[in-house]
Design a protein around this motif. Structure first.
Motif, PDB file in Angstrom:
ATOM      1  N   UNK A 115      16.918   4.073  12.994  1.00  0.00           N
ATOM      2  CA  UNK A 115      16.816   5.445  12.500  1.00  0.00           C
ATOM      3  C   UNK A 115      15.908   5.517  11.273  1.00  0.00           C
ATOM      4  N   UNK A 116      16.053   4.538  10.383  1.00  0.00           N
ATOM      5  CA  UNK A 116      15.221   4.518   9.182  1.00  0.00           C
ATOM      6  C   UNK A 116      13.741   4.328   9.525  1.00  0.00           C
ATOM      7  N   UNK A 117      13.477   3.425  10.456  1.00  0.00           N
ATOM      8  CA  UNK A 117      12.090   3.186  10.860  1.00  0.00           C
ATOM      9  C   UNK A 117      11.478   4.446  11.459  1.00  0.00           C
ATOM     10  N   UNK A 118      12.266   5.132  12.275  1.00  0.00           N
ATOM     11  CA  UNK A 118      11.764   6.376  12.872  1.00  0.00           C
ATOM     12  C   UNK A 118      11.508   7.421  11.797  1.00  0.00           C
ATOM     13  N   UNK A 119      12.434   7.507  10.828  1.00  0.00           N
ATOM     14  CA  UNK A 119      12.266   8.471   9.755  1.00  0.00           C
ATOM     15  C   UNK A 119      11.043   8.148   8.911  1.00  0.00           C
ATOM     16  N   UNK A 120      10.840   6.859   8.613  1.00  0.00           N
ATOM     17  CA  UNK A 120       9.681   6.455   7.816  1.00  0.00           C
ATOM     18  C   UNK A 120       8.382   6.752   8.562  1.00  0.00           C
ATOM     19  N   UNK A 121       8.382   6.518   9.869  1.00  0.00           N
ATOM     20  CA  UNK A 121       7.196   6.790  10.678  1.00  0.00           C
ATOM     21  C   UNK A 121       6.895   8.287  10.705  1.00  0.00           C
ATOM     22  N   UNK A 122       7.941   9.087  10.944  1.00  0.00           N
ATOM     23  CA  UNK A 122       7.753  10.534  10.978  1.00  0.00           C
ATOM     24  C   UNK A 122       7.263  11.056   9.633  1.00  0.00           C
ATOM     25  N   UNK A 123       7.838  10.507   8.578  1.00  0.00           N
ATOM     26  CA  UNK A 123       7.440  10.963   7.252  1.00  0.00           C
ATOM     27  C   UNK A 123       5.995  10.566   6.948  1.00  0.00           C
ATOM     28  N   UNK A 141       6.002  16.713  -2.396  1.00  0.00           N
ATOM     29  CA  UNK A 141       6.825  15.953  -3.329  1.00  0.00           C
ATOM     30  C   UNK A 141       8.308  16.117  -3.028  1.00  0.00           C
ATOM     31  N   UNK A 142       8.720  17.322  -2.701  1.00  0.00           N
ATOM     32  CA  UNK A 142      10.131  17.533  -2.382  1.00  0.00           C
ATOM     33  C   UNK A 142      10.509  16.816  -1.090  1.00  0.00           C
ATOM     34  N   UNK A 143       9.596  16.822  -0.133  1.00  0.00           N
ATOM     35  CA  UNK A 143       9.861  16.118   1.124  1.00  0.00           C
ATOM     36  C   UNK A 143      10.058  14.624   0.882  1.00  0.00           C
ATOM     37  N   UNK A 144       9.269  14.063  -0.015  1.00  0.00           N
ATOM     38  CA  UNK A 144       9.361  12.639  -0.331  1.00  0.00           C
ATOM     39  C   UNK A 144      10.737  12.307  -0.907  1.00  0.00           C
ATOM     40  N   UNK A 145      11.168  13.106  -1.906  1.00  0.00           N
ATOM     41  CA  UNK A 145      12.447  12.813  -2.554  1.00  0.00           C
ATOM     42  C   UNK A 145      13.611  12.983  -1.576  1.00  0.00           C
ATOM     43  N   UNK A 195      10.530   1.329  -1.227  1.00  0.00           N
ATOM     44  CA  UNK A 195       9.237   0.857  -1.724  1.00  0.00           C
ATOM     45  C   UNK A 195       8.125   1.180  -0.733  1.00  0.00           C
ATOM     46  N   UNK A 196       8.433   1.025   0.581  1.00  0.00           N
ATOM     47  CA  UNK A 196       7.436   1.398   1.596  1.00  0.00           C
ATOM     48  C   UNK A 196       7.156   2.891   1.544  1.00  0.00           C
ATOM     49  N   UNK A 197       8.239   3.677   1.396  1.00  0.00           N
ATOM     50  CA  UNK A 197       8.070   5.124   1.287  1.00  0.00           C
ATOM     51  C   UNK A 197       7.262   5.483   0.046  1.00  0.00           C
ATOM     52  N   UNK A 198       7.573   4.819  -1.078  1.00  0.00           N
ATOM     53  CA  UNK A 198       6.866   5.097  -2.322  1.00  0.00           C
ATOM     54  C   UNK A 198       5.376   4.791  -2.190  1.00  0.00           C
ATOM     55  N   UNK A 219      -0.389   9.611  -0.316  1.00  0.00           N
ATOM     56  CA  UNK A 219      -0.456  11.038   0.014  1.00  0.00           C
ATOM     57  C   UNK A 219      -0.677  11.881  -1.242  1.00  0.00           C
ATOM     58  N   UNK A 220       0.067  11.566  -2.307  1.00  0.00           N
ATOM     59  CA  UNK A 220      -0.081  12.322  -3.550  1.00  0.00           C
ATOM     60  C   UNK A 220      -1.482  12.133  -4.131  1.00  0.00           C
ATOM     61  N   UNK A 221      -1.936  10.878  -4.125  1.00  0.00           N
ATOM     62  CA  UNK A 221      -3.274  10.601  -4.646  1.00  0.00           C
ATOM     63  C   UNK A 221      -4.332  11.351  -3.865  1.00  0.00           C
ATOM     64  N   UNK A 222      -4.183  11.391  -2.550  1.00  0.00           N
ATOM     65  CA  UNK A 222      -5.146  12.140  -1.727  1.00  0.00           C
ATOM     66  C   UNK A 222      -5.162  13.608  -2.118  1.00  0.00           C
ATOM     67  N   UNK A 223      -3.945  14.170  -2.305  1.00  0.00           N
ATOM     68  CA  UNK A 223      -3.884  15.571  -2.706  1.00  0.00           C
ATOM     69  C   UNK A 223      -4.539  15.781  -4.071  1.00  0.00           C
TER      70      UNK A 223
END
Length: 551
Positions: A11-19, A33-37, A185-188, A194-198
């Motif tokens: 489930x976590x892997x799927x969530x990380x991939x989707x995110x 940013x809110x989606x990340x948190x 850490x992978x999410x971060x 993503x944040x840097x790109x924005x």
């Protein structure tokens, strides 16, 4: 630790991939940013979480979003309450790094901090703020996971901090596992990209806007009249484009703009005359026909003074030779009156107008054929063996060409120089590597001198070959030029006269008649006039009498 095949891990892997996919698609930084948190909280079952962002001076960490499910806290982000938590200092008063606060430590070290129980922790961190929070809200903070977010250059982007992970089974508060830490850490890392790109996109857009402003500052410093035009044309362009966008019936009903389309058109409006930065000032701001660096009519006035002086001297010589004084006085008065009339006529001819008649042009040429003796002529005659020479033509060929200009103040050669600005504009804009969402800027900006009947320039496009946006800008450009009261070479026209001229243009193939109908029917012309024109220019308008318009 989750086993490799556990449902939770999958489930976590799927969530990380989707995110990860979602992070690549989002352009709204606040929502991103809110989606990340929230994703970090969801992955670990954390009860609360905070997202810190560095301050502009990078001296502190600012609470950007703070969430806590048990306490019902939702501050910051896209829809939360305003943040009321003071920033966390990254440096002490002496300039030393703050390594006592967990979030500040993670920011400075670039390392994650995973604490099982903060009340049992003795690693040197200062949790006084957390304890004060717990006391105030009756909460019990226990496990903490703090992860820094860094860009590809190792620069701090933000800090994620999670509190009170939910343990398996009964959901009691537990420590964040090593698997939790790796996933966050992978999410971060993904979030930092993503944040840097924005941020980079925002910075590039700001840079582009600044460069456009830089060009317009250069134009304005060179010619304040052109600078004003470069500010008003995009404003009027957007007003008319919005009116066309709102049209529900007629040929323009299908025309619609997105926010991206609006940004593209606005930018094109700002740049539509950027080529004028290469046009000589004495051409752009030529106020009179004889103006170059200065108005040469003063030189012509001096020649008239020389002619009148010579007539007076000649009359005195004839009197000394025995001529009738009364006849000489009358003849001299007649000659001087004629010269003064010719001088006044040339002064008037020097001012550009709507049309110079053929008889007036012939009179200029006749005056130009007068002979006069300047300094060079006098020196040549003094050294000549024979008597007086014939002097020089009163007006040079260049002066004759300028003073017989039929419309305005520009000669054909100067008008070609002015017209060349649009070709320079197109070359300048087409030389830039425009991103996809701005790729039409050169076409919009470069088409405002084209005509519906194909008689415009520089490419002689017909209406069907022009975008609606380019046709909109053509109307805005003409109307602003007609009504502008600050041009050195003309007075601003009355509103009624300007609308009459535009109406004629709509009927003779110059501008788009459908857009002109929207221009009048929507009242855009009047709204712009009331905001930007001299009130004395705004007279009564009988819309039923405007050529090409049917109420």
């Amino acid at each position: 630790m989750d086993s490799p095949n556990s449902p939770r891990l999958v489930q976590r892997l799927e969530l990380l991939t989707e995110l990860s996919i979602a992070l690549g698609d989002r352009t709204d930084t606040a929502a991103l940013l809110e989606r990340i948190l929230r994703a970090a909280k969801g992955m670990t079952g954390a009860d609360g979480g905070t997202l810190y962002l560095p301050s502009a001076d990078r001296r502190s960490l600012c609470f950007h979003i703070s969430l806590n499910d048990s306490l019902g806290i939702s501050q910051g982000g896209a829809g939360g309450a305003p943040i009321d938590i003071p920033a966390l200092a990254l440096y002490g008063p002496d300039g030393a790094k703050n390594m006592a606060a967990v979030a500040a430590y993670a920011a400075h070290s670039g390392k994650s901090v995973n604490i099982e129980d903060v009340y049992q922790q003795d690693g040197g961190f200062n949790f006084s703020g957390m304890r004060a929070f717990d006391a105030h809200y009756g909460y019990h903070s226990q496990s903490f996971l703090t992860v820094p977010m860094q860009d590809h250059m190792g620069e701090l982007v933000g800090v994620l901090q999670l509190v009170n992970a939910a343990g398996p089974g009964d959901g009691a508060v537990a420590a964040f596992s090593a698997t939790d830490q790796r996933f966050i850490e992978a999410l971060a890392a993904q979030a930092a990209v993503a944040i840097t790109n924005q941020q980079l996109i925002g910075q590039l857009e700001e840079l582009l806007a600044a460069l456009v402003n830089l060009i317009n500052i250069g134009i304005d410093e060179k010619s304040p009249y052109t600078g004003r035009h470069c500010q008003f044309v995009p404003e009027l362009t957007m007003m008319l484009a919005e009116a066309a966008h709102d049209a529900q019936t007629g040929p323009l009903a299908p025309f619609r703009m997105t926010e991206g389309d609006r940004k593209e058109l606005w930018l094109a409006g700002l740049l539509h005359d950027c080529g004028k930065i290469t046009t000589p000032v004495h051409v752009v701001d030529k106020a009179t026909k004889l103006e170059t660096i200065f108005d040469r009519i003063a030189l012509v006035d001096t020649r008239f003074e020389v002619l009148m002086r010579e007539r007076e001297i000649a009359s005195l010589e004839r009197r000394l030779a025995g001529a009738d004084p009364a006849a000489e006085a009358a003849g001299l008065a007649f000659d001087l009156a004629g010269l003064r009339a010719d001088r006044d006529f040339l002064r008037h001819a020097n001012v550009g107008g709507e049309g110079m008649s053929l008889p007036d042009q012939e009179r200029v040429r006749a005056i130009g054929a007068y002979r006069w003796r300047g300094m060079a002529d006098a020196e040549a005659e003094a050294g000549a063996a024979e008597g007086r020479g014939q002097g020089s033509a009163f007006l040079s060929g260049d002066e004759l060409a300028n003073l017989t200009v039929r419309f305005g103040t520009l000669t054909d050669a100067e008008r070609k120089i002015i017209n060349n600005h649009i070709e320079v504009t197109i070359r300048m804009l087409e030389s830039l590597p425009w991103p996809k969402h701005l790729r039409h800027v050169p076409e919009y900006a470069g088409g405002h001198h084209e005509r519906m009947d194909g008689k415009g320039y520089p490419r002689g496009l017909h209406g069907a070959q022009m975008s609606v946006q380019a046709r909109v800008m053509a109307i805005a450009d003409i109307f602003e030029a007609l009504t502008a009261a600050d041009r050195p070479y003309k007075k601003g026209k009355m509103l009624s006269e300007s609308m009459h001229i535009l109406g004629k243009f709509a009927t003779n193939g110059h501008i788009d008649p459908d857009l002109f109908d929207v221009f009048v029917r929507s009242g855009v012309y009047l709204a712009f006039a009331r905001k930007n024109m001299d009130p004395q220019q705004i007279d009564a308008i009988d819309e039923a009498g405007i050529p090409g318009y049917r109420p």
